[in-house]
Design an enzyme around this catalytic site. Sequence first.
Site, short mmCIF file in Angstrom:
data_model
loop_
_atom_site.label_atom_id
_atom_site.label_comp_id
_atom_site.label_asym_id
_atom_site.label_seq_id
_atom_site.Cartn_x
_atom_site.Cartn_y
_atom_site.Cartn_z
N CYS A 1 5.20 37.19 -0.26
CA CYS A 1 6.50 36.47 -0.27
C CYS A 1 6.60 34.99 -1.03
CB CYS A 1 6.98 36.37 1.33
SG CYS A 1 8.64 35.82 1.38
N ASP B 1 6.54 35.91 13.19
CA ASP B 1 6.13 34.64 12.76
C ASP B 1 5.85 33.67 13.59
OD1 ASP B 1 5.51 33.23 10.28
OD2 ASP B 1 7.08 33.04 9.46
#
Length: 209
Positions: free
Chosen positions: A8, A127
Amino acid sequence: MRTRVKFCGLTRLADVDAAVALGVDAVGLVFHSASPRAVDAEQAAALVAAVPAFVTAVGLFVDAEADRVRAVLERVPLGALQFHGKEPADYCRSFGRPWIKSVAVRAGVDLEAEAQRYAGATALLLDTYDPALAGGTGRRFDWDLVPAQQAQRMILAGGLSAANVADAIRQLRPYAVDVSGGIERAKGVKDPDKMTDFMKGVRDGDQSG
């Protein structure tokens, strides 16, 4: 089962090419202006043009206005969307793309309830909680907070690197892992050696009992 991998925060064509050559399943592009890894629609379109078939280009948004997301989709052929803010499920599903919802993990978060709340998501992305940042902290959270049976349906993120991804896979056996800062030499600039080492770590984790 092979752990899927998403790199990412890509901002450069060379990094997209390297990620694809290493065999990633998805590349993530950040459409959040507060991020040092942010790209605009023009940049993103050029990057996505280099993504071959069977690799998914994922667009990351944080509490964006719906018109902003639609404007990006008009210019960038994203295969999936990833939402990192407080977006409700109805909003997430309104764009007609497969979508991923980020959940900030800390003590007291009920992941099963979050999975039900965002039942239309292709996956939840776990996360690290931060009161100020919507991801990209570079810190890992306590993996013991994730029941193993739930991890197998989810994407693990938060402070992953070549040094710990094999251990993460051994412990949780997640469906996929997502990395950004752990493969960088500077924010938004990936390091080919770190990218290579991360993929080796994933393979090592997959091959361990």
